[in-house]
Design an enzyme around this catalytic site. Structure first.
Site: not given
Ligand code: ADP
Ligand code: MG
Length: 625
Positions: A31, A94, A193, A215
């Site tokens: 991912d 990205k 995705e 998402d």
């Molecule tokens: P992306 O797909 O954009 O790379 P992710 O799906 O990994 O991102 O999500 C990242 C986001 O999720 C960040 O803003 C992070 O702060 C938030 N995040 C991760 N864990 C938690 C949590 N326990 N509670 C709230 N937000 C969270």
């Molecule tokens: Mg993502």
């Protein structure tokens, strides 16, 4: 060219049914996220698992730092540099993948880095006198994940499945593949995705229907509707907001912290420090009702309750709901037709997000799998299936990278399956004979975007024989192109009155590397206008030839209807038309065709009268009999 063909027997399977453990191929799912990237593989118990780094973290921050010398830093170490070296530290790359400068400025005019147009208009990131392409930056992230996976799995990777947003266009997908190639990875497939998330939940296993994939990541919100039917996933509609995510929730907290600190004009150092605290506090609030924390760059303690936080972010979260409504509308689907809603992305851990989604869709979303990991887990499943390690139970919807067409008269191409058509697909078009009494038709299957068949890639040729002799244009031959979910193309030609049919199966992607596909696309773009002119010219010539042939046949049959003078006149316009065809102006040819039409109209009229007369005489003969 024939060596490029890979003709499969219908029904022939590509995947072995069982694979002994020794022959299992080392494959992973990746991912490649905007904020975090993950890599997953199938574990010993047959379940996919995300592979952690030495510290036990599975999420690698998608951040790359370019130091003075040595190889770039990636992940946590690079993220730490965002504060001290913002100019040489790149995050959210990205967003730049496969994009031109204009696309980016249109979307977000405030980029943290200098950007310039590079090769083919693609954006490049400027860092002092250094230039890097987004593809190179992504490659660094992929290299780090590759290393992590190879250490854990104990050997070189055989192949990977990388996920991309469903809305990614060709250029963005190509850029992702390029990054993988630079990282030394063999991409078995790019996977959407939302489809990956659905796979992770095993929605392919006997659960047909419609699903919404919600998402909410770090900086983006994507909503997709998937249809699962007869083992094929199809993305029905996608929507979202490319500038809405966890970062915005952080920002609300940042503002509050700055207010509490009473700083009028915070510098970037303080803002970064607040951001770090805000993110930690936000994440803790997903599990705790009240969070106490130390204020950024100070010894004071701060305190916030989940209620206060929810009050502050309500509007931001609410903003996703109209977007969900819009996608449903686009796909023409009512909420109650959905079988399920899948939550993806770290920000869906926020309890308020879950409540709002449940309320809007009137059902509890699926949350059994970790929303940060679900996309990577599905990709690992898919990688395993593609490698032949497990029997593929389902087929995924993909698209045709290049148009598939048939050659028509004059070296022209009629595109039957346009580029980017979702597969499986079946499309047909009717053709007819060009000459009187024609009993065979050659079908030349070509691939590519160019307007002339000779400039496209030749995939196969075959002949449909046994067409009953008819006048030109009377026969109806239906040519159908069918591309199955594995990309196998079956072309068939069928004469409608007799039902005679001929077909051939081809693997269009065989022997064609991604580079060659990219080259073919670029080639087509470069030649766009000249191709169009060539096409117009050839069309005009074909048209003129048809007119001349018809005139020739008419003279042979009914030439006696004309006086010597008239015959001369008809022949003169025919010669003029023939002359125009020797040049290269489509306009002149078309003009000559019109001239000929005008100046031979009287002849056509006389012929019509004669055939009418003959028909009447014929009937009289019949009456006597
Ligand atoms: P992306 O797909 O954009 O790379 P992710 O799906 O990994 O991102 O999500 C990242 C986001 O999720 C960040 O803003 C992070 O702060 C938030 N995040 C991760 N864990 C938690 C949590 N326990 N509670 C709230 N937000 C969270
Ligand atoms: Mg993502």
């Amino acid at each position: 060219m024939d060596v490029l063909l890979d003709i499969l027997e219908p029904g022939q399977s590509v995947l072995p049914h069982q694979v002994s453990p020794a022959l299992r191929k080392r494959v992973v799912g990746i991912d490649l996220g905007t904020t975090f990237s993950l890599v997953a593989a199938i574990g010993v118990e047959g379940k996919p698992l995300c592979i952690p780094d030495e510290a036990g973290n599975v999420s690698l921050p998608s951040v790359v730092h370019y130091g003075q010398n040595g190889s770039p830093l990636v992940g946590q170490a690079a993220r730490a540099k965002l504060l001290s070296d913002p100019e040489t530290t790149i995050s959210s790359v990205k967003r730049y993948m496969g994009r031109g400068l204009e696309d980016i400025y249109k979307k977000s005019p405030n980029t943290p880095h200098g950007l310039e147009a590079g090769e083919g208009g693609m954006v490049r990131i400027v860092m002092g006198d250094k230039r890097v392409s987004p593809v190179e930056v992504s490659a660094e992230i992929l290299k780090a994940l590759k290393q992590r996976a190879e250490d854990a799995l104990g050997g070189t990777l055989h192949g990977v499945v990388i996920t991309v947003p469903a809305y990614f266009d060709d250029a963005q997908r190509q850029a992702t593949k390029d990054a993988a190639r630079i990282a030394g990875l063999e991409v078995m497939r790019l996977l959407n995705e939302p489809t990956s998330a659905a796979l992770a939940y095993g929605l392919d296993k006997g659960r047909e229907g419609l699903y919404a994939i919600y998402d909410l990541g770090g900086g983006t919100f994507d909503i997709s509707l998937l249809k699962l039917e007869k083992g094929v996933f199809q993305v029905m509609a996608t929507g979202g907001d490319s500038a809405l995510g966890g970062d915005d929730l952080d920002q609300w907290l940042v503002n509050r912290l700055i207010l509490e600190l009473g700083v009028e004009k915070p510098d970037s150092g303080l803002i970064q420090a607040c951001r770090k605290v805000a993110r930690e506090v936000k994440e803790r609030l997903s599990n705790e009702e009240t969070v106490e924390f130390s204020m950024p760059l100070s010894l004071a303690m701060g305190r916030i309750t989940r209620d206060e936080f929810e009050g502050g972010i309500r509007e931001l979260v609410w903003a996703t709901i109209p977007l969900c409504r819009r996608v449903l509308k686009d796909a023409g689907i009512e909420k109650d037709a959905l079988q399920g809603v899948v939550l993806v992305g770290g920000s869906t851990r926020v309890p308020l997000v879950r409540r709002m989604v449940a309320e809007f869709f009137c059902m509890e979303p699926l949350i059994d799998l970790d929303p940060d990991q679900v996309v990577a887990l599905g990709a690992a499943h898919q990688a395993e299936a593609l490698a032949g390690n497990e029997r593929a139970e389902m087929l995924l919807l993909d698209v045709t990278p290049l148009s598939l067409g048939v050659e028509t008269m004059g070296d022209l191409v009629e595109k039957i399956v346009p580029r980017n058509s979702p597969i499986p697909t079946a499309r047909g078009q009717e053709f007819t004979t060009f000459k009187d009494g024609q009993t065979a038709m050659a079908i030349h299957v070509v691939q590519g975007e160019r307007e002339l068949a000779s400039q496209c890639r030749s995939l196969a040729r075959f002949e449909l024989r046994g067409i009953p002799a008819m006048t030109a244009g009377a026969a109806r031959i239906l040519v159908t192109y069918q591309v199955d979910a594995d990309g196998l193309l079956t072309v068939s030609a069928r004469e409608e009155t007799t039902g005679i049919e001929q077909s051939i199966a081809i693997k269009p992607s065989y022997g064609l590397s991604d580079d060659e596909i990219a080259d073919m696309l670029q080639d087509a773009m470069r030649h766009g206008t000249t191709d169009m002119l060539a096409r117009l010219l050839n069309e005009a010539k074909v048209d003129a030839e048809r007119v001349l042939a018809a005139a020739g046949a008419a003279l042979k049959e009914d030439g006696d209807l004309l006086s010597d003078g008239e015959l001369k006149q008809v022949k003169a316009v025919m010669v003029a038309l023939w002359d125009s065809m020797q040049g290269d102006s489509a306009e002149k040819i078309n003009e000559a065709v019109v001239q000929m039409d005008n100046k031979t109209r009287f002849f056509a009229q006389r012929r019509m009268d004669r055939s009418l007369q003959m028909a009447m005489t014929g009937r009289k003969v019949d009456d006597f009999a």
